[in-house]
Write a protein that holds these residues in place. Structure first.
Motif, PDB file in Angstrom:
ATOM      1  N   PHE A  49      74.712  56.849  23.395  1.00 17.10           N
ATOM      2  CA  PHE A  49      74.282  57.798  24.145  1.00 17.10           C
ATOM      3  C   PHE A  49      75.077  58.905  24.121  1.00 17.10           C
ATOM      4  O   PHE A  49      75.477  59.737  24.272  1.00 17.10           O
ATOM      5  N   ARG A  50      75.925  58.411  22.677  1.00 15.93           N
ATOM      6  CA  ARG A  50      77.223  59.611  23.401  1.00 15.93           C
ATOM      7  C   ARG A  50      76.482  60.432  22.152  1.00 15.93           C
ATOM      8  O   ARG A  50      76.718  61.641  22.281  1.00 15.93           O
ATOM      9  N   ALA A  51      76.161  60.042  20.730  1.00 19.96           N
ATOM     10  CA  ALA A  51      74.683  61.043  20.124  1.00 19.96           C
ATOM     11  C   ALA A  51      74.101  61.602  21.287  1.00 19.96           C
ATOM     12  O   ALA A  51      73.529  62.943  20.800  1.00 19.96           O
ATOM     13  N   LEU A  52      73.263  60.712  21.675  1.00 22.98           N
ATOM     14  CA  LEU A  52      71.947  60.807  22.935  1.00 22.98           C
ATOM     15  C   LEU A  52      71.570  61.602  23.897  1.00 22.98           C
ATOM     16  O   LEU A  52      71.506  63.229  23.745  1.00 22.98           O
ATOM     17  N   LEU A  53      73.411  62.000  24.163  1.00 27.78           N
ATOM     18  CA  LEU A  53      73.966  62.677  25.021  1.00 27.78           C
ATOM     19  C   LEU A  53      74.113  64.328  24.567  1.00 27.78           C
ATOM     20  O   LEU A  53      74.499  65.456  25.340  1.00 27.78           O
ATOM     21  N   GLN A  54      75.319  64.177  23.946  1.00 27.96           N
ATOM     22  CA  GLN A  54      75.600  65.151  22.948  1.00 27.96           C
ATOM     23  C   GLN A  54      74.692  66.810  23.224  1.00 27.96           C
ATOM     24  O   GLN A  54      74.059  66.676  22.242  1.00 27.96           O
ATOM     25  N   GLY A  55      75.697  67.322  23.624  1.00 30.70           N
ATOM     26  CA  GLY A  55      74.844  69.034  23.500  1.00 30.70           C
ATOM     27  C   GLY A  55      73.329  68.911  24.408  1.00 30.70           C
ATOM     28  O   GLY A  55      72.903  70.101  23.576  1.00 30.70           O
ATOM     29  N   ASN A  56      72.785  67.696  24.071  1.00 32.53           N
ATOM     30  CA  ASN A  56      71.801  67.706  24.835  1.00 32.53           C
ATOM     31  C   ASN A  56      71.302  67.429  27.037  1.00 32.53           C
ATOM     32  O   ASN A  56      71.472  66.658  27.510  1.00 32.53           O
ATOM     33  N   GLU A  57      71.105  68.907  27.268  1.00 33.09           N
ATOM     34  CA  GLU A  57      71.562  68.629  28.806  1.00 33.09           C
ATOM     35  C   GLU A  57      69.627  68.274  29.135  1.00 33.09           C
ATOM     36  O   GLU A  57      70.208  68.001  30.970  1.00 33.09           O
ATOM     37  N   SER A  58      68.956  67.960  28.459  1.00 32.64           N
ATOM     38  CA  SER A  58      68.017  67.919  29.553  1.00 32.64           C
ATOM     39  C   SER A  58      67.980  66.432  30.541  1.00 32.64           C
ATOM     40  O   SER A  58      66.969  66.562  30.855  1.00 32.64           O
ATOM     41  N   TRP A  59      68.610  65.775  29.677  1.00 32.32           N
ATOM     42  CA  TRP A  59      68.959  64.317  30.344  1.00 32.32           C
ATOM     43  C   TRP A  59      70.069  64.395  31.956  1.00 32.32           C
ATOM     44  O   TRP A  59      69.080  63.397  32.067  1.00 32.32           O
ATOM     45  N   HIS A  60      70.358  65.188  32.194  1.00 38.69           N
ATOM     46  CA  HIS A  60      70.638  65.367  33.654  1.00 38.69           C
ATOM     47  C   HIS A  60      69.129  65.986  34.483  1.00 38.69           C
ATOM     48  O   HIS A  60      69.652  65.901  35.362  1.00 38.69           O
ATOM     49  N   ARG A  61      68.762  66.220  33.928  1.00 38.10           N
ATOM     50  CA  ARG A  61      66.977  66.217  34.812  1.00 38.10           C
ATOM     51  C   ARG A  61      66.024  65.879  34.419  1.00 38.10           C
ATOM     52  O   ARG A  61      65.247  65.073  35.488  1.00 38.10           O
ATOM     53  N   THR A  62      66.077  64.423  33.149  1.00 33.98           N
ATOM     54  CA  THR A  62      64.376  63.672  32.983  1.00 33.98           C
ATOM     55  C   THR A  62      65.307  62.164  33.282  1.00 33.98           C
ATOM     56  O   THR A  62      66.689  62.266  32.492  1.00 33.98           O
ATOM     57  N   PRO A  63      64.660  61.414  34.028  1.00 35.16           N
ATOM     58  CA  PRO A  63      65.158  60.359  33.937  1.00 35.16           C
ATOM     59  C   PRO A  63      64.922  59.222  32.363  1.00 35.16           C
ATOM     60  O   PRO A  63      63.983  59.971  31.818  1.00 35.16           O
TER      61      PRO A  63
END
Length: 288
Positions: A49-63
């Motif tokens: 998840f560190r790699a997945l969420l890094q600089g990716n704000e879309s996951w804050h809007r999509t399950p």
């Protein structure tokens, strides 16, 4: 509970305790149940998840959908969040959790699992434990599991799927460990050190001096060798099971053949004690 303004999922789909509106990441199980987890927890506990969420704000809007069932997902999330977990119920449960923990690169849950993996529940399946422990390079646990496998006949068909999962190194080490015990046992029972009465080239009867026929002892040794190949633990060589072998009965009943003598060839009690001594001398730790 009211639905979070950032998401449109009904509140009923959230699973406690992962239902706080303060958590900004939503994970979904294969059944569609949602789990709210703070992003800082996922980043700090999981390399995935560190790699997945890094600089990716879309996951804050999509399950984020997962291919994980609710039981496994709930347990892993509880572990990375430092929440209470239930006692392990089975090895199947542990393997599902440890597979996900490895895939998500979560050192915390893996460390917790390692501390529990030699519990009686898992030692009851020693070969499976050996597979898991050797896969993760847990040397102490691997050695403990290997010793517990001595009660198994590894060549039985039912163990092949587990043996196929082992690396070449750990497979050869385990088979070699079993073989070393068998072969060392044979060396000991073939020596004159403890079994002079049966192994000496010319062993006379203690009473009359007639040459002893040691064929029954040789047949018992052959049977013990086969038993050690089947069950390298050696416990069946000193228990009641051995008493029922025809080879044992013939050996303990063997007598001097000279007319009028009839002295027993072997002292049953002493021989049993010497066999146990041989088993106790066998290597008890695998060489990795």
């Amino acid at each position: 509970m009211m639905a979070n303004a950032k998401h449109d999922e009904p509140a009923a789909l959230y699973r406690a305790p992962f239902d706080s509106s303060d958590a900004d990441i939503i994970l979904q199980s294969t059944t569609g149940v949602s789990y709210r987890v703070p992003s800082f927890v996922l980043r700090n506990t999981s390399g995935h998840f560190r790699a997945l969420l890094q600089g990716n704000e879309s996951w804050h809007r999509t399950p984020i959908p997962t291919d994980v069932d609710d039981h496994t997902l709930d347990r892993v999330l509880r572990m990375i969040c430092g929440l209470e977990t239930q006692r392990w119920e089975s090895f199947d449960e542990l393997e599902a959790v440890i597979t996900l923990a490895e895939r998500w690169d979560t050192p915390g849950p893996l460390s917790a699992i390692r501390s529990a993996i030699t519990a009686p529940l898992f030692l009851a399946e020693p070969l499976r434990l050996y597979v898991v422990a050797s896969h993760f390079g847990w040397e102490e646990e691997t050695k403990i599991a290997a010793t517990q496998t001595l009660s198994l006949s590894l060549y039985e068909q039912k163990y092949q799927p587990l043996l196929y999962r082992l690396s070449t190194k750990h497979l050869i080490a385990l088979l070699g460990f079993h073989r070393r015990r068998r072969d060392e046992f044979k060396r000991l029972v073939d020596s004159d050190e403890l079994f002079n009465a049966g192994n000496a080239a010319h062993n006379p009867c203690r009473l009359c001096g007639e040459r002893t026929d040691n064929s029954t002892w040789r047949e018992l040794k052959a049977r013990m060798f086969v038993e050690m190949d089947r069950r390298p633990l050696g416990d069946t060589l000193t228990g009641l099971e051995m008493e029922e072998w025809p080879e044992s009965a013939a050996c303990w009943a063997a007598k001097c053949t000279r007319l009028g003598c009839g002295e027993l060839n072997y002292n049953k009690l002493v021989t049993f004690q010497d066999i146990k001594t041989c088993v106790d001398r066998l290597p008890s730790t695998i060489i990795l």
